[in-house]
Write a protein that holds these residues in place. Structure first.
Motif, PDB file in Angstrom:
ATOM      1  N   ILE A  50      48.292  50.167  47.157  1.00  0.00           N
ATOM      2  CA  ILE A  50      47.591  48.906  47.435  1.00  0.00           C
ATOM      3  C   ILE A  50      46.103  49.167  47.293  1.00  0.00           C
ATOM      4  N   ARG A  51      45.452  48.376  46.457  1.00  0.00           N
ATOM      5  CA  ARG A  51      43.999  48.421  46.389  1.00  0.00           C
ATOM      6  C   ARG A  51      43.471  47.007  46.566  1.00  0.00           C
ATOM      7  N   ILE A  52      42.169  46.920  46.790  1.00  0.00           N
ATOM      8  CA  ILE A  52      41.550  45.623  47.076  1.00  0.00           C
ATOM      9  C   ILE A  52      40.360  45.393  46.162  1.00  0.00           C
ATOM     10  N   VAL A  53      40.321  44.212  45.558  1.00  0.00           N
ATOM     11  CA  VAL A  53      39.096  43.799  44.873  1.00  0.00           C
ATOM     12  C   VAL A  53      38.583  42.555  45.586  1.00  0.00           C
ATOM     13  N   THR A  54      37.307  42.585  45.965  1.00  0.00           N
ATOM     14  CA  THR A  54      36.718  41.417  46.620  1.00  0.00           C
ATOM     15  C   THR A  54      35.427  41.035  45.923  1.00  0.00           C
ATOM     16  N   LEU A  55      35.221  39.746  45.766  1.00  0.00           N
ATOM     17  CA  LEU A  55      33.980  39.315  45.136  1.00  0.00           C
ATOM     18  C   LEU A  55      32.802  39.580  46.075  1.00  0.00           C
ATOM     19  N   LEU A  56      32.984  39.235  47.356  1.00  0.00           N
ATOM     20  CA  LEU A  56      31.886  39.368  48.321  1.00  0.00           C
ATOM     21  C   LEU A  56      32.283  40.258  49.490  1.00  0.00           C
ATOM     22  N   ASP A  57      31.313  40.971  50.013  1.00  0.00           N
ATOM     23  CA  ASP A  57      31.566  41.847  51.154  1.00  0.00           C
ATOM     24  C   ASP A  57      30.420  41.711  52.157  1.00  0.00           C
TER      25      ASP A  57
END
Ligand code: IMP
Ligand code: MG
Length: 178
Positions: A124-131
């Motif tokens: 499982i990996r995560i891509v987020t536009l904003l952090d």
């Protein structure tokens, strides 16, 4: 005149978002060469980012949706996370990439990750536009981050202010009632 008629100011332009989205897709492509992955979009906020991100991606992928609810129509996190729409894809043994609009307290993602792990994905990996790193209440890091932003309420590009303004082509900062 509507109560949703608010003041806002552009924080991240449409062009900046497009450029960064391409870069994120390229980074993901480099990491998943030869794989067939599952993009899990966390509704509703991430639907706009997903649409642009997946079209920049050349890695073979399936798209699926999960919906969580945590905000209950306020601008501060309630800390309560519920799954309101479950996955359809079988992620057993598959590489999962969670697509998020924003990580704030991290409570939503933490819950979603723990939930997805029950289905035995290969990774499982995560891509987020904003952090919003400063707002974190649990330790969770995205693998791919578009933009780090200050702990301010933002809207547009999928993100809502009481379900409004998801259609803006840019990210704007909430500046109060007009
Ligand atoms: P967290 O559980 O506190 O990390 O919150 C995650 C969710 O809250 C995101 O998926 C968004 O839907 C929502 N959210 C967090 N910050 C903002 C914001 O500044 N504007 C709009 N929605 C937000
Ligand atoms: Mg939301």
């Amino acid at each position: 005149m509507s109560k949703y008629d608010i003041a806002w100011q552009v924080m991240i332009s449409e062009e900046e978002i497009q450029k960064r989205t391409r870069e994120l897709a390229q980074a993901v492509d480099r990491d998943y060469v030869g794989q067939d992955i599952v993009l899990v979009c966390n509704l509703k906020g991430a639907f706009v980012f997903l649409a642009d991100f997946c079209r920049e991606l050349t890695t073979l992928h399936e798209v699926d949706f999960i919906a969580t609810s945590s905000y209950k129509g306020t601008t501060a996190s309630s800390g309560v996370v519920r799954i309101v729409k479950d996955l359809k894809a079988d992620i057993d043994g598959r590489h999962v990439l969670i697509v998020e609009d924003i990580i704030d307290s991290g409570l939503t993602l933490d819950y979603v990750c723990r939930y997805l792990r029950l289905h035995n994905p290969a990774s499982i990996r995560i891509v987020t536009l904003l952090d919003k790193k400063e707002a974190r209440k649990v330790e969770i890091e995205a693998d791919y981050v578009g933009f780090e932003i200050p702990d301010k309420f933002v809207l547009g590009y999928g993100l809502d202010f009481f379900e409004h303004y998801r259609n803006l082509k840019f990210i704007a900062e909430y500046k109060g009632p007009e």
